[in-house]
Each structure stands twice: as structure tokens, then as C-alpha cells.
Design a protein around this motif. Sequence first.
Motif, mmCIF file in Angstrom:
data_model
loop_
_atom_site.group_PDB
_atom_site.id
_atom_site.type_symbol
_atom_site.label_atom_id
_atom_site.label_comp_id
_atom_site.label_asym_id
_atom_site.label_seq_id
_atom_site.Cartn_x
_atom_site.Cartn_y
_atom_site.Cartn_z
ATOM 1 N N THR A 166 0.845 -1.305 -0.023
ATOM 2 C CA THR A 166 -0.030 0.169 -0.103
ATOM 3 C C THR A 166 0.833 1.326 0.112
ATOM 4 N N THR A 167 1.952 1.307 0.653
ATOM 5 C CA THR A 167 2.755 2.507 0.730
ATOM 6 C C THR A 167 4.040 2.611 -0.207
ATOM 7 N N GLY A 168 4.380 1.414 -0.905
ATOM 8 C CA GLY A 168 5.621 1.357 -1.683
ATOM 9 C C GLY A 168 6.717 1.675 -1.026
ATOM 10 N N ARG A 169 7.930 2.008 -1.850
ATOM 11 C CA ARG A 169 9.147 2.214 -0.962
ATOM 12 C C ARG A 169 8.978 3.503 -0.048
ATOM 13 N N PRO A 170 9.624 3.209 1.270
ATOM 14 C CA PRO A 170 9.690 4.551 2.096
ATOM 15 C C PRO A 170 10.197 5.714 1.482
ATOM 16 N N LEU A 171 9.748 6.821 1.827
ATOM 17 C CA LEU A 171 10.397 8.120 1.548
ATOM 18 C C LEU A 171 11.582 8.666 2.402
ATOM 19 N N GLU B 178 17.198 8.978 -11.567
ATOM 20 C CA GLU B 178 16.726 10.508 -11.425
ATOM 21 C C GLU B 178 16.251 10.752 -9.970
ATOM 22 N N ASP B 179 15.343 9.917 -9.622
ATOM 23 C CA ASP B 179 14.526 10.163 -8.257
ATOM 24 C C ASP B 179 15.316 9.412 -7.173
ATOM 25 N N PHE B 180 15.985 9.885 -6.134
ATOM 26 C CA PHE B 180 16.599 9.332 -5.118
ATOM 27 C C PHE B 180 15.816 9.536 -3.819
ATOM 28 N N SER B 181 14.728 9.712 -3.876
ATOM 29 C CA SER B 181 13.880 10.301 -2.603
ATOM 30 C C SER B 181 13.344 8.919 -1.632
#
Length: 452
Positions: free
Chosen positions: A28-33, A350-353
Motif C-alpha cells: 500500500t505504501t510503496g518504498r519508504p520516503l 533521477e529520483d533518489f527520494s
Amino acid sequence: MTGTTRPYQSYVYAYPHKTAYRPLDGRTTGRPLLGDLWAGERKDALSLYLHIPFCEVRCGFCNLFTRIGAPDELTTRYLDALDRQASAVRDALGDDGPVRFAAAAFGGGTPTFLTAGELERLCDIAEKRMGADLRSVPLSVETSPSTATADRLAVLADRGTTRISIGVQSFVDAEARAAVRPQHRSEVEAALGRIRDARIPVLNIDLIYGIDGQTEETWRTSLDAALSWRPEELYLYPLYVRPLTGLGRQGTSTGSARQQDAAWDEQRLRLYRAGRDHLLDQGYEQVSMRMFRRAGAPHAGPDDYACQTDGMIGLGCGARSYTSSLHYSFDYAVEMREIRGIIDGFTATEDFSRAEVGRYVDGDEARRRHLLQSLLQAEGLRPEDYRERFGSDPRADFASELDLFAGRGWLDVSAAPGLLRLSPEGLAHSDALGPELFSPGVRAAMAAYELK
């Protein structure tokens, strides 16, 4: 509990090992920010680690995350990605409180594979993107004989490097060849001269024992050759032969079958004890099974990373990051084709968040990590530090493990009241003691890991 007393099982330098990490995708949450992971964490005494996954050659014993060479401007693309990652991580740390770095390190691979100009850029990423003041904190950098050139060392000295660590492994040319490390003693000595000329405060020399054909006499030759440079630190590593490494593929007496060789265990123990005793006689203090520091030498680098509570920021595709409850990184591999693919994926990101792979380290796992990292240091564990953090006593939490260690003579019965400290024999068996403290869950995850 494994119940075995074989002295060489696993080199424990971080817990849990990366083979226990798994993808962090949630349904549900995907990879944590990263911003969520670091919210509420203490960020006033962080360690910063920048990983450079390139080497000129790959030693036969090496299972580190590194590739040979960097074609087609790969180092430029890698530094570009490192710059993007640093910006994303610094944003994730936020500005709700002080963000300060207490130590920094460049590792690999071989950071000095980079040119002098690229090393300048690496330092700029640490300083201008992350906000680390490299000239005011301990900065440790790894190098090799062939890449410790005067121009690179000049950059590192100017940017505040306090410790340089060089992997020599052996001053005996035949032993270097046996370890699949092509070098000549003359090249090693020339590199050490350049390092001393650069006036970096702390020199560390890595040596390996247990190489095929090595004797106590040739081991002493390497020890004395290293001691002639009066290094502030020396690391003595046992040789391991791991799957998918150069030595592991040979299928000879130095191959994987040798891991079960009791005679090799005895050789490594004998050489370890000879090396330890010689360094102690020469005025060195033992910090851990591997690390020895010259008496009076400055503590100028993170060396054996053993801080049980501070956070770690790792940048680069082979680096780990630690919050108080989660350790995370990128995918891990040993086989060269897999490593190349991971590096290529990193340079295209590109997105390392968000965090990619990792393992939660809280509750029982945090207690295990604290005990393990404390016990493996020669100074041991003060139970009051453990109680302050966890509200319990390590002797109660790990009664069976500590009873086992005591029964094997691995605990120092002469230690000050309350102090949990390894005996000399316990330190010698650190690579058997450490795995005894792995949790069942971590053991299962490591066993299920598919080598690649």
C-alpha cells in the motif's frame, strides 16, 4: 545458536549483513520516503560515507561491491548521480533541527581510482551538497598502491583528509600473486613514501594472513616491512575464500573447499597470534581483533565503525544508511555482470527520494547489534550504557549466549566489575563469536539469499 567453535566463519563488520536486506516495497505504501525515515531522528552527529565502486583490478579474495575499470566516462556519470542523490538526501534530512556530520569516509572499491579533479568534485559533493565540513571532522579515505599518486594525495590532504588506508595485504610478491593481487613490493614502498610525503596524519596499512604458501617467517617479513613506516594503525585480516570471488572460482586448495580445512583454520590462528604478539611488543594497542593502533597515535578516522547509536548517511550504490530502526541501501551483488548492471541503474536514476532495499533493526535486533558491536571492540561493553538505551540488562537479555562465551573462555574474567569484555582468546575468535549473536530471522534471510 550454531554450537561450533570453528574460528573463521564470517567477518562481521556490520549487522545485519546486506544479504539479509530485502526490497522495501509495500503493498500500500510503496518504498519508504527518505524524508519520513529521517523525520524525528537525531541528526547532529551523523557519519557520512561516500562509496566509489571502481578498481583497476579485483583481488582474488574480494567480494566487495566494485567493478574493474570505468569505460565511456562512467565515473562522470557516477559522480553526476552521486550529486543528484546527495541533493535528494540532504532535502530529506530537512531543516527542522541541526544537521551536522561528526565523521566522513570515502570507500569502495578504490576512491583514488578517481582522478585528482574527480576527487575534488567528490569532496565538493560532501561539502556543498551535504554540508559536511571535511576540514573540521575526521575524514578517512581508502587507496591502493597503484592509485596513491602525488596529485591525488595532494587533493586529499588539502581537503582535510586525516586518515589514509592502503590495502597492501603482503609485502612478499609471491604471496600477492597467490592472493590474485598483482603488485610488486617496490610499487608498494613507493606509494607509502608518497603518502608520508603528503603528511596526512594517520596512515593505516592492511595486511592479510592465511595466504597460500604463507609462513610465519614470510608473515613476519610483511609485518616488519609495514612497521618500518611506523603506521599509526595496522589492520590484520584473515583470508576468506568466498563464492563468486577469484579465489572461490579456482577450485584448488585455495578454493571454496578450503573453507572446511581445519589445518587452514589452525594456520590462520597461528599467524594471527604471531602478528598480534609482535605488534603488542612493538608498542601497538589492540582495538579489535583486526585493528591495532600505535600507542599515542591520534584517533583521526572512523576506522572500525562501532557507534551503536549515531545515524549513518551512505551515498553511492554500495553504501549503507542507518536510521535508529532501518538500515537501507541499494541492491547487492558480487558477480561482475550483476554489479555492472546495478551501477548502470544507479547512474540512470533521477529520483533518489526513497529507500530501495533494507532491513528493520529495532527491538531485539537493535539489542543484538549493540551487544555485538560493543563486544567485538577490545574495550568491551559497559552494561550501564546498554541499560540507559534499552532499559534492560544485557546479561538477562542474552544469558544463553553470554554463558556459552564464558564456557569457551571468550569473556575476560579479570575485567572491572560489571564490564563485559572479551578475553584475548575471545578476540581471536571474534569471527565465530559475532555470528553466534545473529538472530534467527537474520540467519534465515542470509541463508535464503540468492548469490549473484
